[in-house]
Design a protein around this motif. Structure first.
Motif, PDB file in Angstrom:
ATOM      1  N   UNK A 425       0.869  -1.170   0.000  1.00  0.00           N
ATOM      2  CA  UNK A 425       0.000   0.000   0.000  1.00  0.00           C
ATOM      3  C   UNK A 425       0.911   1.227   0.000  1.00  0.00           C
ATOM      4  N   UNK A 426       0.336   2.422   0.059  1.00  0.00           N
ATOM      5  CA  UNK A 426       1.160   3.633  -0.026  1.00  0.00           C
ATOM      6  C   UNK A 426       0.837   4.597   1.109  1.00  0.00           C
ATOM      7  N   UNK A 427       1.887   5.230   1.619  1.00  0.00           N
ATOM      8  CA  UNK A 427       1.717   6.388   2.475  1.00  0.00           C
ATOM      9  C   UNK A 427       2.341   7.581   1.761  1.00  0.00           C
ATOM     10  N   UNK A 428       2.534   8.669   2.430  1.00  0.00           N
ATOM     11  CA  UNK A 428       3.040   9.870   1.747  1.00  0.00           C
ATOM     12  C   UNK A 428       4.498   9.744   1.333  1.00  0.00           C
ATOM     13  N   UNK A 430       5.689   6.840   0.004  1.00  0.00           N
ATOM     14  CA  UNK A 430       5.758   5.877  -1.087  1.00  0.00           C
ATOM     15  C   UNK A 430       5.230   4.515  -0.672  1.00  0.00           C
ATOM     16  N   UNK A 431       5.518   3.468  -1.473  1.00  0.00           N
ATOM     17  CA  UNK A 431       4.998   2.127  -1.189  1.00  0.00           C
ATOM     18  C   UNK A 431       5.578   1.553   0.108  1.00  0.00           C
ATOM     19  N   UNK A 432       4.757   0.780   0.806  1.00  0.00           N
ATOM     20  CA  UNK A 432       5.187   0.111   2.031  1.00  0.00           C
ATOM     21  C   UNK A 432       4.486  -1.241   2.106  1.00  0.00           C
ATOM     22  N   UNK A 433       5.218  -2.265   2.509  1.00  0.00           N
ATOM     23  CA  UNK A 433       4.659  -3.612   2.615  1.00  0.00           C
ATOM     24  C   UNK A 433       3.785  -3.716   3.863  1.00  0.00           C
ATOM     25  N   UNK A 434       2.656  -4.360   3.718  1.00  0.00           N
ATOM     26  CA  UNK A 434       1.759  -4.536   4.854  1.00  0.00           C
ATOM     27  C   UNK A 434       2.454  -5.294   5.982  1.00  0.00           C
ATOM     28  N   UNK A 435       3.306  -6.268   5.648  1.00  0.00           N
ATOM     29  CA  UNK A 435       3.978  -7.040   6.692  1.00  0.00           C
ATOM     30  C   UNK A 435       4.862  -6.152   7.563  1.00  0.00           C
ATOM     31  N   UNK A 436       5.381  -5.070   6.995  1.00  0.00           N
ATOM     32  CA  UNK A 436       6.207  -4.151   7.779  1.00  0.00           C
ATOM     33  C   UNK A 436       5.346  -3.209   8.616  1.00  0.00           C
ATOM     34  N   UNK A 482      -7.450   8.417  -2.766  1.00  0.00           N
ATOM     35  CA  UNK A 482      -6.211   9.117  -2.434  1.00  0.00           C
ATOM     36  C   UNK A 482      -6.190   9.431  -0.949  1.00  0.00           C
ATOM     37  N   UNK A 483      -5.010   9.642  -0.430  1.00  0.00           N
ATOM     38  CA  UNK A 483      -4.876   9.977   0.979  1.00  0.00           C
ATOM     39  C   UNK A 483      -5.590  11.286   1.276  1.00  0.00           C
ATOM     40  N   UNK A 484      -6.200  11.416   2.449  1.00  0.00           N
ATOM     41  CA  UNK A 484      -6.893  12.666   2.796  1.00  0.00           C
ATOM     42  C   UNK A 484      -5.956  13.859   2.676  1.00  0.00           C
ATOM     43  N   UNK A 485      -6.543  14.999   2.306  1.00  0.00           N
ATOM     44  CA  UNK A 485      -5.739  16.219   2.142  1.00  0.00           C
ATOM     45  C   UNK A 485      -5.057  16.585   3.458  1.00  0.00           C
ATOM     46  N   UNK A 486      -5.821  16.489   4.553  1.00  0.00           N
ATOM     47  CA  UNK A 486      -5.238  16.756   5.868  1.00  0.00           C
ATOM     48  C   UNK A 486      -4.504  15.505   6.336  1.00  0.00           C
ATOM     49  N   UNK A 492      -3.484   4.651   4.836  1.00  0.00           N
ATOM     50  CA  UNK A 492      -2.719   4.231   3.661  1.00  0.00           C
ATOM     51  C   UNK A 492      -3.650   4.164   2.453  1.00  0.00           C
ATOM     52  N   UNK A 493      -3.074   4.341   1.271  1.00  0.00           N
ATOM     53  CA  UNK A 493      -3.844   4.314   0.031  1.00  0.00           C
ATOM     54  C   UNK A 493      -3.637   2.993  -0.697  1.00  0.00           C
TER      55      UNK A 493
END
Length: 542
Positions: A425-428, A430-436, A482-486, A492-493
């Motif tokens: 999935x993605x945070x601000x 970039x991509x990140x593994x769910x297991x992490x 998309x991730x919330x503006x705030x 995560x997206x």
């Protein structure tokens, strides 16, 4: 003779005992761990770390280091003479680590030992348990140190991870069923010039027995050979390995530079229980069997991974002692199945009668042709078919929701009691593994928000989730938008719906993930009452 008291005493500093020590320590419980051996002992019988165990090591932050020290294997080849009977693809496992890692046991122990010490665990070598006596609130143990000093100590919980000849098991009066398979084996690490691909196991069958060879670090090869009877030489030498290689394989038998060797007779045993009051067994102390299939060390480490989070909750007063009954309920059927399966596999692999050889050859040729069978065997080999669906600790409220335009209707997601599935999935950043994301010790509540992206709604859900979790772990929200503006923590997206599809989500849903990365509860609505019910059933307290 001194007397004192502690929370947890682990007897045995092999892979099982060390995984348990690490898991307890990272949850705030520093155990005492002793071992009758010496710190420089290099036990090397186990060489295989399967996919599920690599995921566990990844959770502990050790998978990459293990892979760097070992040889990743992707295929299991079976031969008779120069004829290839079958090739089994061990990468057909639903895992972020689709491989089998060939690594000496002492290297695995070294990695685990280093992590345990980083977490404040001190291993006491040359120290053995010689007696125990159960009490109302603990177990009084008698220890013998290498310098002759005796120690009498009380511990709240005594863990036997001290191998097949477990003193903890014997002094606790826990009985076991035993059987002698009457199959002898020799094994050792040698240097030899073979034109074999080093990303796979190679197993050769002959009328007189089998020879299996595995690539090892440093260019060496591990040889495992069955002997004609159950009286293998106590200290096999180069001549023994050369003779079996020459007799049963087309390989060059000029082996040299023997690094290590051992022999054994395949025997199996299964303790009649894993918990007896305040004594718990794990690994070979609870179950031992033939090494064929490479399940022994892996099963023991998974015992520890199941037990660690439960014992930590009990020791810290956050759960009732009855929670530990689930260790027996969940793991005993698993270990019994492993003992039964390895017994059958060993008999089939080492059978020398004409009927046995023909049946084996026919089965292997079918294996080489049937992809669905290969995939299931690969998942079984990687311990990905292990589940706790029948456990009283897990439940679900999952219905057949109408298919959405963005959903994969073929995927139903992991059920309660099954392993989580990794996905990006993605945070601000970039991509990140769910297991992490799920690596932090504790439970994790994953809220799949589907198309919901409204900040106020997501914040309200998060607040309700925190109340239901009652301090037992973290909350993560995954939205298809998309991730919330705030900026919002823990959101995560999933813009391509990959996570929602992997988990069979078609509308806002909840997955509660246990600390051992099995699904404890899932529900296809945003109803947090079942989350609170889960912790009540667990006997957990804030």
């Amino acid at each position: 003779m001194s007397t004192a008291k502690e929370d947890v005493l682990i007897v045995g500093a092999g892979p099982t005992g060390l995984v348990l020590a690490i898991d307890l320590a990272r949850r705030g419980v520093i155990p005492r761990i002793i071992d009758a051996g010496r710190a420089d002992h290099r036990e090397s019988r186990a060489v295989s770390i399967v996919a599920r165990s690599l995921e566990m090591l990844d959770d502990l932050g050790l998978a990459q280091a293990a892979i760097e020290r070992g040889v990743p294997l992707h295929t299991l080849n079976f031969y008779q003479g120069t004829t290839t009977l079958a090739e089994m693809d061990v990468t057909a496992v639903d895992s972020p680590f689709p491989l089998d890692l060939c690594i000496p046991q002492w290297q695995t122990v070294t990695l685990l030992r280093e992590r345990a010490e980083e977490l404040g665990v001190t291993i006491e070598w040359d120290t053995r348990l010689v007696g125990q006596q159960a009490g109302e609130h603990g177990v009084t143990v008698e220890l013998q140190h290498g310098d002759g000093r005796s120690e009498r100590r009380e511990t709240r919980w005594l863990i036997g991870a001290d191998g097949a000849h477990s003193t903890v098991r014997e002094t606790a009066g826990i009985t076991r069923e035993r059987a002698d398979l009457k199959r002898g084996f020799i094994l050792g690490d040698v240097a030899v010039d073979w034109p074999l691909t080093r990303d796979r196991f190679h197993v050769y069958f002959d009328a007189s027995g089998l020879v299996a060879v595995f690539p090892m670090i440093g260019g060496y090869w591990r040889i495992l050979a069955s002997t004609p009877d159950d009286r293998p030489p106590q200290a096999p030498g180069l001549d023994d390995f050369a003779a079996y290689v020459a007799e049963r394989t087309p390989l060059d038998s000029h082996v040299r530079d023997l690094q290590w060797s051992s022999s054994f007779v395949a025997r199996e045993s299964l303790a009649d229980r894993l918990r007896h009051g305040r004594v718990l067994l794990a690994g070979d102390a609870a179950h031992s069997h033939s090494p064929v299939g490479g399940q022994g060390m892996n099963t023991g480490m998974q015992d520890a991974y199941n037990l660690g989070w439960k014992l930590a909750l009990v020791v810290t007063g956050r759960a009732e002692e009855s929670l530990l009954d689930s260790y027996q309920a969940e793991r005993w059927p698993i270990v019994k199945a492993v003992v039964d399966a390895t017994s059958t596999t060993t008999k089939v692999a080492t059978g020398t009668t004409l009927v046995a050889r023909r049946a084996r050859r026919h089965a292997l040729r079918l294996l080489g042709k049937l992809n669905p069978v290969q995939q299931r065997l690969s998942n079984a080999f990687g311990e990905h078919l292990v589940h706790y669906r029948d456990s009283r600790l897990v439940f679900e409220r999952w219905h057949e929701s109408p298919a959405r335009a963005w959903s994969d209707v073929a995927c139903t997601g992991p059920e309660a009691g099954e392993l989580v599935r990794d996905v990006y999935v993605e945070n601000r950043e970039g991509p990140v593994a769910l297991r992490h994301i799920l690596r932090t010790p504790g439970h994790h509540l994953v809220l799949f928000a589907a198309d919901t992206t409204d900040s106020a709604t997501l914040a309200a859900w998060q607040a309700s989730a925190h109340e239901a979790m009652a301090g037992h772990g973290e909350i993560h929200v995954i939205t298809r938008g998309h991730l919330p503006h705030d900026p919002m923590d823990g959101v995560f997206a999933d813009l391509r719906s990959e996570a929602h599809n992997r988990y069979g989500v078609r509308r806002p849903s909840l997955y509660l993930i246990r600390p051992d990365k099995y699904v404890g509860f899932r529900g296809d609505s945003v109803d947090f009452a079942p989350v609170s019910d889960y912790f009540l059933a667990l006997g957990a307290r804030p």
